[in-house]
Design an enzyme around this catalytic site. Structure first.
Site, PDB file in Angstrom:
ATOM      1  NE  ARG A   1     -93.034  49.271  15.234  1.00 32.09           N
ATOM      2  CZ  ARG A   1     -92.207  48.355  14.751  1.00 32.09           C
ATOM      3  NH1 ARG A   1     -90.928  48.395  15.025  1.00 32.09           N
ATOM      4  NH2 ARG A   1     -92.680  47.389  13.968  1.00 32.09           N
TER       5      ARG A   1
ATOM      6  CB  ILE B   1     -96.098  44.859  15.542  1.00 30.85           C
ATOM      7  CG1 ILE B   1     -96.375  46.367  15.536  1.00 30.85           C
ATOM      8  CG2 ILE B   1     -94.605  44.616  15.548  1.00 30.85           C
ATOM      9  CD1 ILE B   1     -95.854  47.078  16.807  1.00 30.85           C
ATOM     10  CB  SER B   2     -97.675  46.703  10.319  1.00 32.32           C
ATOM     11  OG  SER B   2     -98.865  45.965  10.203  1.00 32.32           O
ATOM     12  CG  HIS B   3     -92.106  46.358   7.999  1.00 32.64           C
ATOM     13  ND1 HIS B   3     -92.722  45.145   7.843  1.00 32.64           N
ATOM     14  CD2 HIS B   3     -90.792  46.145   7.770  1.00 32.64           C
ATOM     15  CE1 HIS B   3     -91.818  44.249   7.534  1.00 32.64           C
ATOM     16  NE2 HIS B   3     -90.637  44.820   7.481  1.00 32.64           N
ATOM     17  N   PRO B   4     -93.008  49.895  10.673  1.00 29.56           N
ATOM     18  CG  PRO B   4     -91.393  50.774  12.114  1.00 29.56           C
ATOM     19  CD  PRO B   4     -91.732  49.556  11.317  1.00 29.56           C
TER      20      PRO B   4
END
Ligand code: SAH
Length: 216
Positions: free
Chosen positions: A38, A64-67
């Site tokens: 990431r 970017i979205s949360h994992p």
């Protein structure tokens, strides 16, 4: 950018954290997170925090979205190898690469030129070959339809009709729906040509899905 032992260690810790989330059970997701580093998708200033469960700015006012959100949406999609998956909101390209790594044939649309250009380079750098389109996700990709799965990674005010049309019968769409800055995660199964089954999976915060393309 390098993938050091430190990064690899942090990545393992993130995966441990994801494993503790009982909603996420698909082994292929953990494997994909291990294989797609990431930190390569983030600005240098955020690299050290890349494996914490946080969203980050990626330019053009987007994130970017949360994992855990990437993992959860991937879980809801029930991805199988070889399936055709349409993604709305390429953004950093991280979710795109996770889906590719899981064996999906990915088609992704981004409306911001700057992010589209960056994402095209990074997917290639990792050796993936998704079809990325600079365009408006509300329209989907009729030329490549129908899709087994559709994932929307921005908050949609409602479910775009064109996307329902482009979903196969038996197909699944995962989409955060809501007008404000919070959305309800919905999983829509196209049971037949004119019957949808809709399930809800709690509240999330995404950047809004907006119409038309933006050049830079
Ligand atoms: N999947 C991305 C999430 C990025 S945030 C990631 O892993 O990084 C959501 C993205 O959706 C933003 O890049 C935003 O520009 C894009 N977006 C918003 N409205 C859109 C639309 N109508 N069509 C395509 N992309 C859109």
């Amino acid at each position: 950018m390098q993938d050091t032992y430190k990064h690899k260690g942090m990545r393992k810790q993130l995966i441990q954290q994801l494993r503790q989330d009982t909603r996420i059970t698909n082994e292929a997701i953990f494997e994909a997170f291990d294989n797609v580093p990431r930190h390569y998708f983030l600005d240098l200033v955020f690299v050290e925090q890349a494996y914490s469960n946080m969203a980050f700015q990626i330019g053009a006012g987007q994130t970017i979205s949360h994992p855990v959100t990437v993992a959860f949406q991937s879980q809801l999609l029930e991805i199988k190898r070889g399936e055709k998956v349409l993604e709305i909101g390429t953004g950093s390209g991280f979710q795109t690469c996770i889906l590719c790594q899981m064996g999906a044939k990915v088609f992704s649309i981004e409306r911001q030129k700057e992010l589209y250009d960056k994402a095209k380079n990074i997917v290639r750098f990792f050796g993936f070959n998704p079809k990325i389109l600079f365009g408006d996700g509300y329209k989907g990709m009729p030329a490549f339809a129908p899709f087994d799965k559709i994932i929307v990674t921005c908050g949609a005010p409602d479910v775009p009709e064109a996307l329902i049309t482009q979903l196969k019968v038996g197909g699944i769409m995962v989409i955060p729906v809501g007008e404000g800055n919070e959305q309800t995660m919905k999983r829509i199964t196209k049971v037949s040509e004119n019957e949808l089954q809709i399930e809800e999976f709690g509240t999330f915060k995404f950047v809004p899905m907006l119409e038309r393309t933006v050049k830079k």
